[in-house]
Enzyme design. Structure first.
Site, PDB file in Angstrom:
ATOM      1  CB  THR A  29      -1.126  -0.223   1.362  1.00 43.45           C
ATOM      2  OG1 THR A  29      -0.232  -0.050   2.645  1.00 43.45           O
ATOM      3  CG2 THR A  29      -1.437  -0.875   1.354  1.00 43.45           C
ATOM      4  CD  GLN A  31       7.519   7.372  -3.226  1.00 41.66           C
ATOM      5  OE1 GLN A  31       6.999   7.820  -3.516  1.00 41.66           O
ATOM      6  NE2 GLN A  31       8.723   6.758  -2.932  1.00 41.66           N
ATOM      7  CG  ASP A  75       1.394  -6.214  11.156  1.00 40.21           C
ATOM      8  OD1 ASP A  75       2.400  -6.521  11.610  1.00 40.21           O
ATOM      9  OD2 ASP A  75       0.776  -6.046  11.262  1.00 40.21           O
ATOM     10  CB  ALA A  99       9.468  -0.146   6.336  1.00 39.79           C
ATOM     11  CB  SER A 101       8.870   4.499   5.571  1.00 38.06           C
ATOM     12  OG  SER A 101       7.853   5.134   5.187  1.00 38.06           O
ATOM     13  CB  THR A 144      17.575   4.047   4.080  1.00 37.25           C
ATOM     14  OG1 THR A 144      16.886   5.367   4.323  1.00 37.25           O
ATOM     15  CG2 THR A 144      16.925   3.749   5.426  1.00 37.25           C
ATOM     16  CD  GLU A 146      17.352   9.250   6.921  1.00 39.79           C
ATOM     17  OE1 GLU A 146      16.930   9.628   8.335  1.00 39.79           O
ATOM     18  OE2 GLU A 146      17.077  10.327   6.383  1.00 39.79           O
ATOM     19  CE  LYS A 176      13.726   0.720   6.464  1.00 39.77           C
ATOM     20  NZ  LYS A 176      13.483  -0.379   4.913  1.00 39.77           N
TER      21      LYS A 176
HETATM   22  P1  NAP Z   1       5.569   4.129   3.216  1.00 33.24           P
HETATM   23  O1  NAP Z   1       4.738   4.161   1.395  1.00 33.24           O
HETATM   24  O2  NAP Z   1       5.652   4.948   3.698  1.00 33.24           O
HETATM   25  O3  NAP Z   1       5.112   2.371   2.577  1.00 33.24           O
HETATM   26  C1  NAP Z   1       5.242   1.583   3.764  1.00 33.24           C
HETATM   27  C2  NAP Z   1       4.957   0.360   3.849  1.00 33.24           C
HETATM   28  O4  NAP Z   1       4.739  -0.701   5.115  1.00 33.24           O
HETATM   29  C3  NAP Z   1       3.694   0.327   3.531  1.00 33.24           C
HETATM   30  O5  NAP Z   1       2.325  -0.624   3.086  1.00 33.24           O
HETATM   31  C4  NAP Z   1       2.254   0.080   5.335  1.00 33.24           C
HETATM   32  O6  NAP Z   1       1.363  -0.451   5.460  1.00 33.24           O
HETATM   33  C5  NAP Z   1       4.362  -1.256   5.263  1.00 33.24           C
HETATM   34  N1  NAP Z   1       4.005  -1.233   6.670  1.00 33.24           N
HETATM   35  C6  NAP Z   1       3.917  -0.759   7.743  1.00 33.24           C
HETATM   36  N2  NAP Z   1       3.640  -1.830   8.985  1.00 33.24           N
HETATM   37  C7  NAP Z   1       3.328  -2.495   9.063  1.00 33.24           C
HETATM   38  C8  NAP Z   1       3.260  -3.941   9.458  1.00 33.24           C
HETATM   39  N3  NAP Z   1       3.755  -4.250  10.912  1.00 33.24           N
HETATM   40  N4  NAP Z   1       3.198  -5.231   8.382  1.00 33.24           N
HETATM   41  C9  NAP Z   1       3.368  -4.815   6.802  1.00 33.24           C
HETATM   42  N5  NAP Z   1       3.657  -3.680   6.286  1.00 33.24           N
HETATM   43  C10 NAP Z   1       3.415  -2.599   6.858  1.00 33.24           C
HETATM   44  O7  NAP Z   1       6.861   3.512   2.279  1.00 33.24           O
HETATM   45  P2  NAP Z   1       7.451   3.951   0.851  1.00 33.24           P
HETATM   46  O8  NAP Z   1       8.381   5.138   0.720  1.00 33.24           O
HETATM   47  O9  NAP Z   1       7.480   3.610  -0.277  1.00 33.24           O
HETATM   48  O10 NAP Z   1       9.572   2.475   0.840  1.00 33.24           O
HETATM   49  C11 NAP Z   1       9.077   2.008   1.106  1.00 33.24           C
HETATM   50  C12 NAP Z   1      10.715   0.692   1.495  1.00 33.24           C
HETATM   51  O11 NAP Z   1      12.053   1.570   1.146  1.00 33.24           O
HETATM   52  C13 NAP Z   1      10.342   1.435   3.416  1.00 33.24           C
HETATM   53  O12 NAP Z   1      11.040   0.018   3.413  1.00 33.24           O
HETATM   54  C14 NAP Z   1      11.542   2.424   2.982  1.00 33.24           C
HETATM   55  O13 NAP Z   1      11.601   2.313   4.452  1.00 33.24           O
HETATM   56  C15 NAP Z   1      12.236   2.326   1.986  1.00 33.24           C
HETATM   57  N6  NAP Z   1      13.043   3.597   1.896  1.00 33.24           N
HETATM   58  C16 NAP Z   1      12.536   4.306   1.266  1.00 33.24           C
HETATM   59  C17 NAP Z   1      12.549   5.053   0.494  1.00 33.24           C
HETATM   60  C18 NAP Z   1      11.922   6.837  -0.139  1.00 33.24           C
HETATM   61  O14 NAP Z   1      12.672   8.237  -0.055  1.00 33.24           O
HETATM   62  N7  NAP Z   1      10.631   6.472  -0.516  1.00 33.24           N
HETATM   63  C19 NAP Z   1      14.088   5.737   0.861  1.00 33.24           C
HETATM   64  C20 NAP Z   1      14.575   4.580   0.703  1.00 33.24           C
HETATM   65  C21 NAP Z   1      14.399   3.267   1.431  1.00 33.24           C
HETATM   66  P3  NAP Z   1      -0.139   0.409   5.825  1.00 33.24           P
HETATM   67  O15 NAP Z   1      -0.413   0.724   4.522  1.00 33.24           O
HETATM   68  O16 NAP Z   1      -0.936  -0.977   6.433  1.00 33.24           O
HETATM   69  O17 NAP Z   1       0.424   0.737   7.133  1.00 33.24           O
HETATM   70  O1  F7E Z   2      12.234  14.507   4.925  1.00 36.35           O
HETATM   71  C1  F7E Z   2      12.429  17.828   7.120  1.00 36.35           C
HETATM   72  C2  F7E Z   2      13.134  16.934   7.102  1.00 36.35           C
HETATM   73  O2  F7E Z   2      10.364  12.954   5.783  1.00 36.35           O
HETATM   74  C3  F7E Z   2      13.427  15.264   4.653  1.00 36.35           C
HETATM   75  C4  F7E Z   2      11.992   8.189   3.494  1.00 36.35           C
HETATM   76  O3  F7E Z   2      10.953   7.830   2.979  1.00 36.35           O
HETATM   77  O4  F7E Z   2      14.043   9.459   2.767  1.00 36.35           O
HETATM   78  C5  F7E Z   2      12.965   9.288   3.570  1.00 36.35           C
HETATM   79  O5  F7E Z   2      12.675  10.646   4.589  1.00 36.35           O
HETATM   80  C6  F7E Z   2      13.835  16.491   5.190  1.00 36.35           C
HETATM   81  C7  F7E Z   2      14.149  16.221   6.899  1.00 36.35           C
HETATM   82  O6  F7E Z   2      11.875  12.044   3.820  1.00 36.35           O
HETATM   83  C8  F7E Z   2       9.947  18.966   7.430  1.00 36.35           C
HETATM   84  O7  F7E Z   2      13.432  17.029   8.471  1.00 36.35           O
HETATM   85  C9  F7E Z   2      11.110  19.469   7.478  1.00 36.35           C
HETATM   86  O8  F7E Z   2      15.547  17.361   6.831  1.00 36.35           O
HETATM   87  O9  F7E Z   2      10.830  13.792   3.430  1.00 36.35           O
HETATM   88  P1  F7E Z   2      11.048  13.886   4.844  1.00 36.35           P
HETATM   89  P2  F7E Z   2      13.920  11.604   5.213  1.00 36.35           P
HETATM   90  O10 F7E Z   2      13.670  11.709   6.402  1.00 36.35           O
HETATM   91  O11 F7E Z   2      14.990  11.861   4.414  1.00 36.35           O
HETATM   92  C10 F7E Z   2      14.163   8.109   3.609  1.00 36.35           C
HETATM   93  C11 F7E Z   2      16.031   7.735   2.471  1.00 36.35           C
HETATM   94  C12 F7E Z   2      14.025   6.915   4.223  1.00 36.35           C
HETATM   95  O12 F7E Z   2      14.859   6.538   3.600  1.00 36.35           O
HETATM   96  C13 F7E Z   2      12.739   7.630   4.745  1.00 36.35           C
HETATM   97  O13 F7E Z   2      12.218   6.150   4.380  1.00 36.35           O
HETATM   98  O14 F7E Z   2      12.555  17.379   5.341  1.00 36.35           O
HETATM   99  N1  F7E Z   2      12.125  19.058   7.260  1.00 36.35           N
HETATM  100  N2  F7E Z   2      10.150  19.936   7.221  1.00 36.35           N
HETATM  101  C14 F7E Z   2      10.281  18.286   7.358  1.00 36.35           C
HETATM  102  N3  F7E Z   2      10.289  16.482   6.839  1.00 36.35           N
HETATM  103  C15 F7E Z   2       8.733  16.301   6.729  1.00 36.35           C
HETATM  104  N4  F7E Z   2       8.229  14.814   7.152  1.00 36.35           N
HETATM  105  N5  F7E Z   2       7.706  17.511   7.089  1.00 36.35           N
HETATM  106  C16 F7E Z   2       7.531  18.180   7.339  1.00 36.35           C
HETATM  107  O15 F7E Z   2       7.035  19.034   7.466  1.00 36.35           O
END
Ligand code: NAP
Ligand code: F7E
Length: 346
Positions: A29, A31, A75, A99, A101, A144, A146, A176
């Site tokens: 569900t 992104q 889950d 996760a 996330s 990630t 992070e 992570k």
């Molecule tokens: P997202 O939109 O936040 O999606 C997270 C997913 O995890 C949702 O489908 C959520 O389901 C599911 N989930 C949460 N808790 C769960 C549980 N207990 N059991 C099963 N599923 C569960 O994240 P995303 O941006 O698509 O990222 C995908 C993965 O890549 C994540 O692991 C994230 O940490 C990692 N990642 C993301 C980025 C990025 O920039 N997007 C970068 C690096 C790594 P629900 O809808 O039920 O909550």
């Molecule tokens: O924040 C700043 C915040 O929450 C980006 C996840 O997908 O990428 C993501 O993590 C920056 C940070 O993403 C707001 O403090 C300012 O410096 O969009 P974000 P993130 O923390 O980089 C990594 C690679 C992952 O793995 C994660 O799953 O933006 N910021 N003002 C804010 N951030 C949020 N969310 N909201 C604000 O209002």
């Protein structure tokens, strides 16, 4: 009269699956789950998606947008459900995207983050072992950027790569890192085909509104249409390496098609501050004096911040032939246009 079909939704399609390769996606569900499901479906896979909760609010949208997905209720914190999920889907590939996330949320819910984002991976790897799928399925772990931290002593230089030092700065990053190492440990210990993708931020039309890019593009659209006056954010100086999610899920798939399991950074090799993102997003709707539409509030600031992220994707480009197609300006523009379209309809 039509016979009532009371077959549980999670089993529908299994019998019809034939010889198509099967993939199980956790985080369906989210992104990336949406982008990946679409990609695998186009490639002819039978797609299985893990859905949690007894009444998941995203179920209907998932079923409407991706009617081809075979939903399995499970889950990441419940190992028995994961064993069932593996046995039901009989996957050739497992993509573990599920996760907690959101970094900010992880500070407020550190234990839940550890249970899902860290231990959930162990639960799934063990489910593969118990069922004999450790030798039958390839596994992708969503690692990630992070994990790097962006601190003074560990600046990215020309970009963090697969050998850079880790120094996570949040409960999310720490969870992570455990997940990353347990995945690598299972690869080394049991010879499993496990690849980790160290992905830098990737965004797009499916990005959750809780992340800064989508929060901004959604607000810009509403401000342009006169529906909102301000967007309230946290710190604006942090820098991120932002790419397009559609490009990154292609890289995940490529990792599992490679001859050997390995670790790969996916990134753009460019870094931009949130201020730069704001300026560009407002420019798309012709607003140049954007600062008057932005407010700041401590509630969106983090106890520890990651100053700068910049990735070096050269290994993935060289070894996998991965290439990103969308650049920073293209990403911001497509997100704003998408949100303008959505806001215009509501
Ligand atoms: P997202 O939109 O936040 O999606 C997270 C997913 O995890 C949702 O489908 C959520 O389901 C599911 N989930 C949460 N808790 C769960 C549980 N207990 N059991 C099963 N599923 C569960 O994240 P995303 O941006 O698509 O990222 C995908 C993965 O890549 C994540 O692991 C994230 O940490 C990692 N990642 C993301 C980025 C990025 O920039 N997007 C970068 C690096 C790594 P629900 O809808 O039920 O909550
Ligand atoms: O924040 C700043 C915040 O929450 C980006 C996840 O997908 O990428 C993501 O993590 C920056 C940070 O993403 C707001 O403090 C300012 O410096 O969009 P974000 P993130 O923390 O980089 C990594 C690679 C992952 O793995 C994660 O799953 O933006 N910021 N003002 C804010 N951030 C949020 N969310 N909201 C604000 O209002």
């Amino acid at each position: 009269m039509e016979e009532e079909n009371d077959m549980p939704n999670e089993l529908e399609g299994v019998a019809l699956a034939g010889e198509r390769p099967r993939a199980l996606i956790t985080g369906i569900t989210g992104q990336d789950g949406g982008h990946l499901a679409e990609l695998l479906h186009e490639k002819g896979y039978e797609v299985f998606g893990l859905l949690r909760g007894q009444r998941n609010a995203r179920r209907e949208a998932l079923e409407t947008e991706f009617p081809f997905i075979n939903i399995i209720e499970a889950d990441l914190t419940d190992q028995t459900s994961l064993i069932e999920a593996v046995l039901t889907s009989e996957p050739k590939e497992i993509y573990n995207l599920g996760a907690v996330s959101h970094v900010g949320y992880s500070f407020r819910n550190p234990q839940l983050t550890a249970d899902i984002t860290a231990k959930g991976v162990l639960n799934l790897l063990e489910a593969m072992r118990v069922t004999g799928y450790s030798s039958k399925a390839r596994f992708y772990q969503a690692s990630t950027s992070e994990m790097f931290g962006g601190l003074d002593y560990n600046r990215p230089g020309n970009g963090y790569n697969e050998d850079s030092l880790f120094h996570p700065r949040s409960p999310y990053g720490v969870a992570k890192l455990y997940a990353h190492w347990i995945a690598r440990n299972y690869r080394e210990s049991y010879g499993m085909f496990i690849s980790t993708g160290i992905l830098f931020n990737h965004e797009g039309e499916r990005r959750g509104l809780e992340f800064v890019t989508r929060k901004i593009t959604n607000a810009v659209a509403n401000i342009h249409l006169g529906k909102q006056e301000f967007v309230t954010l946290g710190d604006l100086w942090p820098k991120r390496d932002w790419g397009y999610a559609g490009d990154y899920v292609r890289g995940m798939w490529q990792m599992l098609q490679h001859d050997e399991p390995d670790d790969f950074v996916l990134a753009t090799g460019e870094t931009h501050s949130i201020e730069e993102f704001l300026a560009l997003a407002f420019a798309v709707v012709g607003i140049t004096d954007w600062k008057r539409h932005v407010r700041q509030d401590k509630q969106f600031m983090r106890p520890a911040e990651v100053d700068i992220l910049l990735g070096d994707p050269s290994k993935a480009e060289r070894v996998l032939g991965w290439k990103r197609e969308v650049d920073f300006a293209g990403l911001v523009t497509r997100m704003v246009r998408h949100d303008l379209d959505l806001a215009g309809r509501s």
